[in-house]
Structures are given as C-alpha cells and as structure tokens.
Design an enzyme around this catalytic site. Structure first.
Site, PDB file in Angstrom:
ATOM      1  N   THR A 186      45.042  44.979  35.925  1.00 59.36           N
ATOM      2  CA  THR A 186      44.639  44.534  34.455  1.00 59.36           C
ATOM      3  C   THR A 186      44.288  45.685  33.830  1.00 59.36           C
ATOM      4  O   THR A 186      43.838  46.887  34.481  1.00 59.36           O
ATOM      5  CB  THR A 186      43.551  43.574  34.492  1.00 59.36           C
ATOM      6  OG1 THR A 186      44.008  42.334  35.389  1.00 59.36           O
ATOM      7  CG2 THR A 186      42.809  42.948  33.353  1.00 59.36           C
ATOM      8  N   GLY A 229      44.499  33.578  34.644  1.00 57.66           N
ATOM      9  CA  GLY A 229      43.691  34.236  35.314  1.00 57.66           C
ATOM     10  C   GLY A 229      42.634  34.444  34.273  1.00 57.66           C
ATOM     11  O   GLY A 229      42.200  33.585  33.531  1.00 57.66           O
ATOM     12  N   ASP A 230      41.686  35.310  34.762  1.00 57.57           N
ATOM     13  CA  ASP A 230      40.162  35.446  34.008  1.00 57.57           C
ATOM     14  C   ASP A 230      40.483  36.078  32.751  1.00 57.57           C
ATOM     15  O   ASP A 230      39.649  35.906  31.650  1.00 57.57           O
ATOM     16  CB  ASP A 230      39.176  36.265  34.833  1.00 57.57           C
ATOM     17  CG  ASP A 230      39.632  37.415  35.189  1.00 57.57           C
ATOM     18  OD1 ASP A 230      40.954  37.622  35.510  1.00 57.57           O
ATOM     19  OD2 ASP A 230      38.993  38.323  35.421  1.00 57.57           O
ATOM     20  N   GLY A 285      41.059  36.984  39.436  1.00 56.31           N
ATOM     21  CA  GLY A 285      40.554  36.290  38.422  1.00 56.31           C
ATOM     22  C   GLY A 285      39.928  34.955  38.858  1.00 56.31           C
ATOM     23  O   GLY A 285      38.757  34.692  38.290  1.00 56.31           O
TER      24      GLY A 285
END
Ligand code: GLY
Length: 371
Positions: free
Chosen positions: A221, A251-252, A275
């Site tokens: 990321t 995901g986060d 995440g």
C-alpha cells in the site's frame, strides 16, 4: 424539517460566533491550541513513497494545497506498473480482477472522500478526492464508484499488467494438486520470476513478501501525509489490497479512521499491512487521538500497534510465541511537524522529506524478527 441550506446557514452563524471569541468545538474538546509559529514542512510515507514525499513537499513549497500535494505524490506510484501493490499493475483478487481502495482527508476543510473495490481506474486517490469535492458522501464502492469515476472523466482501463497476470496464474495453479491448473514445474513453462530477468525479479518478489500481510501472500500500500508551514495537514492512502483476496474484500485503506485519519488540530496518520487488524482497532484514529493526549508520533504508533497485538488472539494469525504472524506499519506527522513511524516487526522502513531533503529511515518496532 431542516434542509441542507438551513444547515449551511447555521454553520455560517457558528463560524461568526467562533470569530467573535465564543468557544469552538476544538477548545471544548481540549485539543492543543493552533500553532502560530512556522512549522518545518514535512511529508512522511511508506517506504515505496520516496518520490511521493519529494513531490508532495515540492508542491507544498510552491503554495499548493496539502491535499493536491499528497495525491500528486502517490499518483506516481499508482501509475507505476512495477509497483504491484498499488493502482495500475497491482496484484488482482482471486478472480484475476484488480480492485482498488483509497481514501483522502483534507485537514483544513475537515473533508474526507474514499472509494473501495474500484475497478478500471489507475488513480483511485483522485476519485476519492472527487467523492470529497463533488458529493455529499464519503465512501463509494464497486460498480457505483466506477460509474461515478466515469462521470467525473476518469478513463476506465485494464489495470491487469502481463506481469501481475502471470503471478496470478501461478498462484491459481499452486492452490491445489487435484485441480486441472498446472504449476510451471508440471507444465515445463518458465516461472514469471525467471521470465523477468532472473535475480532482479526474485529480489522484487522477496521484498514484496517481506512486507506481506501474513508472510506468504504479497500485500502493500502507499500512505502519504504532509504538514505545511502553516500547520495544515492532509493525507492519502491507496492500495490494490491483499493479493488474491475474496472479490469484494475491503481493507483498511479506504476506511476513514482505520487506514487514514487527519485532524487538522493534531496530526495525520496512515497505515500499511494487514488491513483487517487495523480496521478492528480503528488504527489511524487511535494514533491521532494518542498524539492529541501528548504522545510523540512514534510512541503513539507503537501504542496503537500494542492494541493490535492484544486484539490478535486467533491461532491462525499468531506464531508459536502467540504474537501476530503479520505486520502492520503506521506513519504519523503532527501539526508541529514532528514525525514518526512504527511496525509490529523490525526491518521496515519509511520515507520522509523535510524542507526539501528526502530519505528513508528505519521504523521503530515492537518485536525483532528472528531471521
Ligand atoms: N492495508 C492494505 C490492505 O489491507 O488492504
């Protein structure tokens, strides 16, 4: 019944009240007073963001908005087909489809925008900005996010590069001995790593695995946060998420408070890594709140990581010492320009640019890797 116009009118009145010296919500919440001294402009990012922090700080020095600065910074990585964890060239989901997640936050306006499971747009961070600027919403997902992106003029393209497709084919073949997909050694075909100039490709794979979510599946990321000379902050997080994920998995990165949080009175934080662990502990929000209570960015990141460790009780997610078998990294910068980053496991690095000088530094960590 109140409508939006009434709300806006009331907001203006509240603004006048604040200007007249009435207590603002910030004063009532006990947040530190806004700084009046000059801050050293600082940008911080995950290790893959060295060019991003440089560009972001350059833009801020030119007087551009902090949000444009960080988004233009991460666009370099989103458009790079060789970064297989972000944007174009990202590794796909289990169906071989690249699905992207991103969020942005603009400190001065308290603005936020995000997209999840977005297909076909190389720069999801720009669509997140459009969600923030052109809608009354914060998060758009899937087909709706793509329709919105198209309406805002973003080209819809094939994001699956040949390199990412070959990796996916190999992963699919490695899943089972009893299906009809042949692994390279069975088919006599060269592996994707061998096709890509041997050693360099192997090294690239190894470095992806190092930063993977569970030590086996590639992840990655980019997060980038900046503070300018006035103490204004913005942040962005963008990713193709966990490789081979279940289609629709989010995901986060696009979750405000998890993969990104910016409070213009305090600081900004974003994350990379697993995440699911960050979402369950409201990670980036936790870091910013700990900074509000007086912790340094590094200490706040370490404390938020300890909460992840405490939350990780599933045997499938722990090693034989009962510790997480995955990594999470936080990157934080305060309103005064103090910065820091931390990871659960040693060996991670981050990128930082201060007053025009960019470099990578080692992150703080909770536990030393055995190897
Ligand atoms: N942190 C990126 C993800 O889990 O998707």
């Amino acid at each position: 019944m109140t409508d939006r116009r009434d709300f806006l009118r009331r907001s203006v009145v509240a603004g006048v009240g604040a200007a007249a010296g009435l207590a603002t919500s910030r004063e009532l919440s006990g947040a530190p007073a806004v700084l009046s001294t000059r801050v050293a402009p600082t940008a911080i990012a995950s290790a893959n963001g060295l060019e991003a922090v440089e560009l972001a700080l350059g833009r801020v020095a030119d007087g551009r908005s902090t949000l444009n600065a960080v988004v233009e910074g991460v666009n370099i990585v989103e458009r790079d087909p060789d970064d297989m964890s972000v944007g174009y060239g990202g590794l796909p989901n289990l169906d071989g489809v690249v699905q992207l997640d991103s969020s942005v936050m603009h400190g001065p306006s308290r603005g936020a925008g995000a997209v999840a499971c977005l297909e076909g747009v190389k720069t999801p961070s720009r669509v997140a900005v459009d969600v923030m600027r052109h809608t009354d919403h914060v998060l758009l997902v899937g087909k709706g996010a793509q329709r919105f992106a198209k309406s805002m003029g973003h080209p819809i393209e094939n994001l699956l590069t040949e390199r990412a497709r070959r990796r996916w084919i190999e992963w699919r073949a490695s899943m089972s001995d009893s299906d009809d997909y042949l692994a390279p050694e069975e088919s006599g075909m060269p592996t994707s790593a061998a096709l890509e100039d041997g050693g360099a490709a192997e090294a690239a794979v190894a470095s992806e695995l190092l930063d993977s979510h569970d030590g086996v599946r590639p992840g990655g990321t980019i997060n980038c946060n900046v503070v300018d000379a006035k103490g204004d902050l913005s942040g962005v997080t963008t990713t193709s998420g966990l490789a081979w994920k279940v289609p629709g998995r989010v995901g986060d990165s696009p979750i405000v408070g998890a993969g990104l949080y910016v409070d213009n009175d305090v600081g900004a934080c974003g994350s990379t890594g697993r995440g699911e662990a960050v979402i369950k502990t409201c990670g980036s929000h936790t870091v910013v709140e700990l900074m509000r209570s007086g912790m340094s960015p590094t200490d706040a990141c370490l404390e938020a990581l300890r909460r992840i460790v405490a939350f990780t009780v599933e045997p499938r997610l722990t090693n034989r010492d009962g510790l997480p078998n995955f990594n999470v990294n936080y990157y934080a910068v305060s309103k005064s320009g103090e910065y820091g980053a931390a990871a659960i496991w040693s060996g991670a690095r981050f990128a930082v640019c201060i007053d025009g000088e960019s470099r990578r530094e080692d992150t703080a960590y909770l536990f030393e890797r055995a190897d």
